[in-house]
Design an enzyme around this catalytic site. Structure first.
Site, mmCIF file in Angstrom:
data_model
loop_
_atom_site.group_PDB
_atom_site.id
_atom_site.type_symbol
_atom_site.label_atom_id
_atom_site.label_comp_id
_atom_site.label_asym_id
_atom_site.label_seq_id
_atom_site.Cartn_x
_atom_site.Cartn_y
_atom_site.Cartn_z
ATOM 1 C CB ALA A 1 -16.610 -18.674 1.221
ATOM 2 C CD GLU B 1 -17.721 -13.828 -5.227
ATOM 3 O OE1 GLU B 1 -17.450 -14.498 -4.164
ATOM 4 O OE2 GLU B 1 -19.180 -13.286 -5.457
ATOM 5 C CD GLU C 1 -19.074 -19.151 -5.673
ATOM 6 O OE1 GLU C 1 -18.970 -19.453 -6.952
ATOM 7 O OE2 GLU C 1 -18.282 -18.347 -5.397
#
Ligand code: NAD
Length: 699
Positions: free
Chosen positions: A61, A105, A125
């Site tokens: 991300a 992911e 993360e």
């Protein structure tokens, strides 16, 4: 376009293209969705391969979108992942270099995965106080097993693709390519081989369990317990992976989502995300453009083979850069070289270094007593005694012999870099490189920018810092630069706490419970109490109005300089590092108190922590306002890597912001009203006062 689209016969190739790591920001998501739609709409396309351009498959991300509406802007990451999973044509992820977090992911939602050898695979993360929030905790255990997945998710560490491919029964990678170069061809060929397979394989339908069931998760929680005392994320990662073993897939996804949102709102995650961004921002200097041509640094010379010089030399040897070491006397050279060899040997005996590597590194080292022999070095770092006269002589000698364009650096902790630069005819080539002790271990490097330091010199040393694996922060010229200037106020306040009733142990215990790697008195014992003593003597001349607790001088007068002299604020047993309370120090403190006429009172841990941290914050506000530090985040990075400030609090500036600067200013006012307070100490810095009044923050 942030995703390229190409046809290889009947296979569509979608290439994420958002340098440097193909982060899944909004524009990249849009482009990937459009490319996918194009492939699905084209009747000639039978299968789809998705990969990443350049040096990553996908880094995950876009962290700049975290906590902003942009992260939710459709198509968000969940939508993109669902679209890939629901594709009616097979999707093959062609994975290389790095695949992290959201990138992994995304790959897990594809029907197949082909990986190149040497790919670094990670779910990082947790390092931001989070967990993988786009299905990672539910899908990864289904393909590599619960234990391997949980290890990756809880540690955030990268694992090589070969190791994962070797897990018995794994279904993370359907194929490993022969090499990185052949990856795309092999992925396209693989895609062709599966065009007719129906139903399309989905990770979500795979079973997920651990043979020991809940007992295994309890074991992991027990193992994590103490180390995750201040960090909620690791234990919550365990909860999410356990949910994968207990709940239907979509319920598990919802559980993961709930936990993710909860973690996102924690101060710990805010702190860790702040540090992540601050560290990246620290390497950029506004008036030094990114493309600035760097000076080549292929060899380094170091003047002085003492504590710092020998440690600094090791950094360059570790990076494969040859070093010349210069001293006044052969014995000093021998001592320095022996120290380095001893440090390496300790790493060998711990199994952290191969004996052959030790020899390779030492073979890059040359010693000399003559400046002329250094003339061709690209960079020279001076680490001689902290004395302006000595440094001036060294820089005059360097100016005489060094080739034009060589960078001349000083490791001074307190002296005026501009005066040092003025000892040469080339002040533009002079810069401060302030390493922290032990210099071969501590990650922080303060890069001190003189008035005349050339932009390309700055750019070169910032790049070099990365090469020797330091985190560099730029500081302007002032006494103590960013870190030590702040620590002086911190230690002054620690002394006042002793005067008013604390013991060194109490203060250290409070600060260590707050999360500092070491309390102020244990830290002083490690650094050497004589350093502060010398500074106070200098201050008595330069700034006689500056008040200190008399205790630190009293301790030094007893010859208690810290660990190196076997006694300091604490007693030490030879060969051990344990800090034992000292009756002599207690007596010295009591004597100082009665001389000051203070009746001791009990001071609680919250007051200790606030007085010490706010002492840092107030000085930091001056530093920021004077432009010595460019960003509040730079100061936080200095404290994280140079002084053991707890990462989960984000550094002193972030911590103050989290409390609210209004509260900080109010509390300082209360401290100022204490009858024993130094009148000037709690005068709020103008920047702090104005931000507090405006309801704003430092960071
Ligand atoms: P040190 O006393 O351990 O070493 C200094 C060395 O310099 C000695 O070996 C000495 O023989 C040599 N030397 C002195 N004059 C010289 C000259 N004219 N030419 C060549 N060599 C000479 O000191 P140190 O702790 O390594 O500190 C060195 C510098 O690093 C100082 O400027 C100090 O302020 C700075 N510094 C120290 C620390 C620390 O924690 N010790 C941290 C950061 C910066």
């Amino acid at each position: 376009m942030q995703a390229d689209y190409q046809l290889h016969g009947d296979v569509a190739l979608i290439t994420l293209n958002n340098p440097p790591v193909n982060g899944l920001g909004y524009a990249t998501r849009v482009a990937a969705m459009e490319a996918l739609a194009q492939a699905l709409a084209d009747a000639a396309v039978q299968a789809i391969v998705i990969t990443g351009a350049g040096k990553a498959f996908c880094g995950g991300a876009d962290i700049r979108e975290f906590g902003t509406p942009m992260a939710f802007q459709e198509p968000n990451l969940h939508t993109l992942i669902a679209a890939l999973e629901q594709s009616t044509k097979p999707v093959v992820a062609a994975i290389h270099s790095t695949v992290m977090g959201g990138g992994l992911e995304l790959a897990l939602a594809c029907h197949y995965r082909v990986a190149a050898p040497g790919t670094q695979v990670a779910m990082p993360e947790v390092k931001l106080g989070l967990l993988p929030g786009a299905g990672g905790t539910q899908r990864l255990p289904r393909v590599v097993g619960v234990e391997a997945a949980l290890n990756m998710i809880v540690s955030g560490q990268a694992v090589a693709s070969e190791r994962l491919a070797a897990i018995p029964g794994q279904s993370l990678f359907q194929r490993m390519s022969a090499s990185a170069d052949s990856l795309l061809d092999e992925a396209v060929e693989f895609a062709r081989s599966v065009v007719a397979v129906r139903p399309l394989p989905l990770v979500r339908v795979l079973p997920c369990s651990h043979p020991q069931g809940d007992a295994y998760f309890q074991f992991v929680r027990n193992m994590l317990g103490p180390s995750s005392r201040n960090l909620p994320a690791p234990l919550q990662c365990v909860d999410a992976v356990q949910a994968a073993t207990r709940q239907a897939f979509d319920t598990g996804l919802a559980t993961e989502r709930t936990i993710f949102e909860r973690l996102m709102a924690t101060p710990q995650s805010r702190a860790l995300r702040h540090l992540f961004t601050a560290e990246r921002a620290a390497s950029k200097i506004p008036d030094v453009p990114p493309g600035t041509a760097l000076r080549p640094v292929a060899s380094v010379a170091i003047i002085g083979a003492g504590t710092m010089g020998s440690g600094i030399a090791m950094n360059f040897l570790n990076a494969g850069i040859p070093v010349q070491l210069l001293e006044l006397q052969p014995e000093a050279l021998e001592r320095g070289v022996a120290t380095m060899r001893r440090n390496y040997a300790a790493q060998v005996s711990k199994g952290k270094l191969k004996p052959a590597t030790l020899e390779q590194r030492m073979a890059l080292l040359r010693t000399t007593l003559r400046y002329e022999e250094l003339a061709q070095a690209d960079l020279v770092i001076e680490a001689v005694f902290e004395d302006m006269g000595v440094k001036a002589a060294v820089f005059q000698a360097l100016d005489r012999v060094m080739k034009p364009g060589a960078i001349l650096a000083s490791n001074t902790s307190t002296l005026d870099l501009n005066l040092i630069a003025a000892c040469t005819q080339r002040p533009q080539d002079v810069v401060g490189l302030h390493f922290f002790s032990p210099a071969n271990v501590m990650k922080l490097l303060e890069v001190v920018r003189g008035d005349k330091t050339a932009p390309d010199v700055l750019a070169t040393v910032m790049a070099l810092a990365k090469k020797i694996r330091k985190t560099a922060v730029v500081s302007g010229v002032c006494d103590g630069f960013i870190g030590n200037r702040m620590v002086e106020q911190y230690l002054r306040q620690a002394g006042f706490l002793l005067d008013e009733g604390c013991s060194p142990q109490q203060v250290d215990k409070a600060m260590e419970a707050f999360g500092m790697a070491m309390g102020p008195f244990r830290m002083s014992d490690l650094a050497g109490n004589d350093i502060g003593w010398a500074i106070r003597k200098r201050r008595a001349i330069e700034n006689p109005g500056m008040r200190y607790s008399p205790t630190a001088d009293a301790v030094c007068e007893l010859g208690r300089f810290g660990q190196k002299s076997g006694a300091g604020w604490y007693d030490y047993v030879a060969g051990k590092r344990d800090a034992l309370p000292s009756a002599d120090v207690a007596a010295a403190i009591a004597a100082c108190r009665s001389a000051l006429g203070i009746t001791p009172r009990t001071i609680g841990a919250p007051e200790i922590v606030q007085r010490l941290v706010f002492a840092l914050v107030n000085e930091a506000a001056h530093i920021l306002e004077e432009g010595i530090a460019l960003l509040a985040g730079d100061i936080d990075i200095v404290y994280l890597y140079g002084y053991g400030f707890p990462a989960f609090r984000g550094g002193p500036m972030r911590y103050a912001d989290e409390l609210g600067l209004f509260t900080v200013a109010q509390t300082m006012r209360r401290f100022a009203a204490n009858p024993h307070a130094d009148p000037g100490f709690w005068q709020a810095a103008p920047l702090l006062a104005s931000l507090a009044a405006a309801g704003r923050t430092f960071t």
